[in-house]
Design a protein around this motif. Structure first.
Motif, PDB file in Angstrom:
ATOM      1  N   LEU A 151     115.669 -80.535  19.674  1.00 41.95           N
ATOM      2  CA  LEU A 151     116.211 -80.777  18.162  1.00 41.95           C
ATOM      3  C   LEU A 151     116.793 -82.420  18.029  1.00 41.95           C
ATOM      4  O   LEU A 151     116.240 -83.044  17.151  1.00 41.95           O
ATOM      5  CB  LEU A 151     117.637 -80.107  17.929  1.00 41.95           C
ATOM      6  N   GLU A 152     116.810 -82.947  19.211  1.00 45.76           N
ATOM      7  CA  GLU A 152     117.048 -84.560  19.383  1.00 45.76           C
ATOM      8  C   GLU A 152     115.754 -85.390  18.950  1.00 45.76           C
ATOM      9  O   GLU A 152     115.925 -86.441  18.768  1.00 45.76           O
ATOM     10  CB  GLU A 152     117.611 -84.917  20.640  1.00 45.76           C
ATOM     11  N   HIS A 153     114.593 -84.696  19.047  1.00 42.88           N
ATOM     12  CA  HIS A 153     113.427 -85.428  18.573  1.00 42.88           C
ATOM     13  C   HIS A 153     113.103 -85.420  17.046  1.00 42.88           C
ATOM     14  O   HIS A 153     112.045 -86.017  16.706  1.00 42.88           O
ATOM     15  CB  HIS A 153     112.220 -84.636  19.500  1.00 42.88           C
ATOM     16  N   LYS A 188     110.603 -84.147  11.495  1.00 44.81           N
ATOM     17  CA  LYS A 188     109.071 -84.516  12.184  1.00 44.81           C
ATOM     18  C   LYS A 188     108.656 -83.400  12.765  1.00 44.81           C
ATOM     19  O   LYS A 188     107.324 -83.053  12.587  1.00 44.81           O
ATOM     20  CB  LYS A 188     109.537 -85.584  13.349  1.00 44.81           C
ATOM     21  N   GLN A 189     109.423 -82.415  13.494  1.00 46.90           N
ATOM     22  CA  GLN A 189     108.698 -81.352  14.252  1.00 46.90           C
ATOM     23  C   GLN A 189     108.471 -80.203  13.222  1.00 46.90           C
ATOM     24  O   GLN A 189     107.251 -79.715  13.212  1.00 46.90           O
ATOM     25  CB  GLN A 189     109.597 -80.587  15.149  1.00 46.90           C
ATOM     26  N   ILE A 190     109.060 -79.689  12.292  1.00 44.52           N
ATOM     27  CA  ILE A 190     108.712 -78.797  11.325  1.00 44.52           C
ATOM     28  C   ILE A 190     107.427 -79.048  10.695  1.00 44.52           C
ATOM     29  O   ILE A 190     106.502 -78.374  10.060  1.00 44.52           O
ATOM     30  CB  ILE A 190     109.721 -78.301  10.668  1.00 44.52           C
ATOM     31  N   GLY A 215     123.316 -79.218  11.009  1.00 39.79           N
ATOM     32  CA  GLY A 215     123.912 -80.310  10.925  1.00 39.79           C
ATOM     33  C   GLY A 215     122.870 -81.361  11.070  1.00 39.79           C
ATOM     34  O   GLY A 215     122.822 -82.504  10.400  1.00 39.79           O
ATOM     35  N   GLN A 216     121.828 -81.355  11.915  1.00 35.30           N
ATOM     36  CA  GLN A 216     120.879 -82.269  12.065  1.00 35.30           C
ATOM     37  C   GLN A 216     119.832 -82.424  10.903  1.00 35.30           C
ATOM     38  O   GLN A 216     119.549 -83.385  10.633  1.00 35.30           O
ATOM     39  CB  GLN A 216     119.988 -81.953  13.391  1.00 35.30           C
TER      40      GLN A 216
END
Length: 294
Positions: free
Chosen positions: A83-85, A89-91, A211-212
């Motif tokens: 998740l820190e990436h 961006k990832q989804i 939260g992110q």
């Protein structure tokens, strides 16, 4: 290309009326597919399950191939491992990979809230990849509506605190999370049954992910990039929930118009009955706008 772990159910056997059969997946995006025709990618909002679009599919009926997505960390789906990436961006890459791997061309992309924000980001990154965009109560920089003039950089302080507070509740019980959701959702949804449904999804969501995702939405401003979008855009917003805070239809419409001013092909309107979940709260308005646009 990144591997997207999905469960895809295809074929007429999936359809019960126009409702799609639920599918469980491992880590990744959960996609439920049904119907035949032009592809429609349907992305729900924060904490929501893909079933939020069931009534929309029932209205639209035959003629489309529906791809309902539930995002990682929401409504019981496994969260991202890194998740820190970055959440978006990832989804975003997962959805693009899904479209490529399944040879989907010229889809209609419909997104509610967070899903609408994601759809705008995708269209900015790859102009013309879609036929049309339907954006349901989402803004290119939501923070500016609450705090006019603030920059994305300046928003990082309070957004970071909000993320920390949200993630601090990650170990709460289901009952505690459900009670919190029930207390918050009446400002977003009118119908009690729908409130209970969304509260259940929220209680099953991973609060680190929530939260992110909220942090990134509050600290990302894509208003100046909207001119890169080639697709026609339908934007539907809500305003009545903000009357107690001094908002009027005209003031909210101006806020939306100002936010989308750089979009080249945009049609914008507001519901006069519904709250944030317009497709649930004011289906007559939503379905009419949708039918005219599509």
């Amino acid at each position: 290309m990144k591997k997207v772990i999905i469960t895809v159910l295809i074929g007429a056997a999936l359809m019960v009326g126009h409702h799609l059969v639920h599918a469980n997946t491992q880590l990744g995006i959960d996609v439920r597919v049904g119907g035949k025709g032009q592809a429609m990618i349907m992305i729900p909002g924060l904490t929501c399950d893909a079933a939020v679009w069931d009534s929309t599919i029932e209205f639209l009926g035959d003629g489309y191939e529906y791809h309902q997505i539930t995002l990682p960390g929401f409504a019981g789906q496994a969260p991202l491992e890194n998740l820190e990436h970055g959440f978006f961006k990832q989804i975003k890459q997962m959805v693009f990979d899904y479209i490529v791997e399944n040879q989907i061309e010229n889809p209609i992309v419909m997104g509610h809230s967070l899903g609408g924000f994601l759809a705008l980001q995708m269209a900015i990154e790859k102009p013309g990849f879609a036929d049309k965009l339907v954006i349901v109560d989402a803004l290119p920089f939501m923070t500016a509506v609450q705090m006019p003039g603030i920059s994305a950089e300046a928003a990082k302080g309070f957004a970071g605190n909000m993320r920390s507070q949200m993630q601090a509740g990650a170990n709460q019980t289901y009952e505690q999370k459900f009670a919190y959701q029930k207390s918050m959702l009446p400002s977003l949804i009118l119908d009690e049954d729908n409130i209970n449904t969304a509260a259940d999804w929220g209680a099953k969501s991973d609060l680190n992910t929530v939260g992110q995702a909220m942090y990134e939405m509050y600290t990302t401003d894509i208003r100046n990039e909207l001119d890169q979008i080639e697709e026609p855009i339908l934007v539907l917003g809500a305003w009545i929930a903000y009357q107690d805070f001094g908002s009027t239809r005209d003031s909210v419409l101006k806020s939306y118009t100002d936010q989308y001013i750089k979009a080249k092909h945009v049609k914008l309107d507001l519901t006069d009955k519904g709250n944030h979940f317009i497709m649930w709260d004011d289906p007559e308005f939503f379905h009419k706008q949708l039918a005219n646009f599509l």
